[in-house]
Design an enzyme around this catalytic site. Structure first.
Site: not given
Ligand code: CO
Length: 134
Positions: A7, A79, A130
């Protein structure tokens, strides 16, 4: 080492307005808001055919998103999340090559119930990364 883009996370000052904009203007499939007290965020996930968008809003008093929104009042990309097969193997390999892992280095449980870690943005061209075990 890294696999799919899981994502893209966008910090937003108004979660309802941002979710509505994706639902109506962009015609996307928008999920219900969910609280993640461990991460200090309230999130809305948007499903796209090839990845997801995570809208992030501060939850609680010392949310990591609050400072970001103070610097970026209109919101912004916060992120990117890449999938890895084994998060501990990935962490050890990346640390051995000089990448800094945020916090204690121990994985936390992320929004999808999977272990996640964050890598220092200064090691990745200003982009917080991440890693999620998938
Ligand atoms: Co995230």
């Amino acid at each position: 080492m890294i696999g799919r883009l899981n994502h893209v996370a966008i910090a937003v000052p108004d979660l309802e307005a941002a979710a509505a904009r994706y639902r109506t203007t962009l015609g996307a499939t928008v999920g219900a808001p969910q609280d993640e007290p461990d991460h200090g965020v309230r999130v809305v996930f948007i499903d796209l055919p090839n990845t997801k968008i995570e809208l992030l809003h501060p939850l609680g008093e010392d949310s990591p998103i609050a400072g970001f929104l103070a610097k970026n009042p209109d919101g912004g990309v916060h992120h990117l999340c890449y999938e890895v097969e084994d998060i501990l193997v990935a962490r050890d390999q990346m640390q051995s090559m000089g990448a800094r892992v945020l916090g204690s280095g121990a994985p936390k449980t992320g929004a999808h119930g999977k272990p996640v870690l964050f890598l220092h943005p200064k090691d990745f061209n200003g982009c917080l990364i991440e890693l999620e075990e998938a």
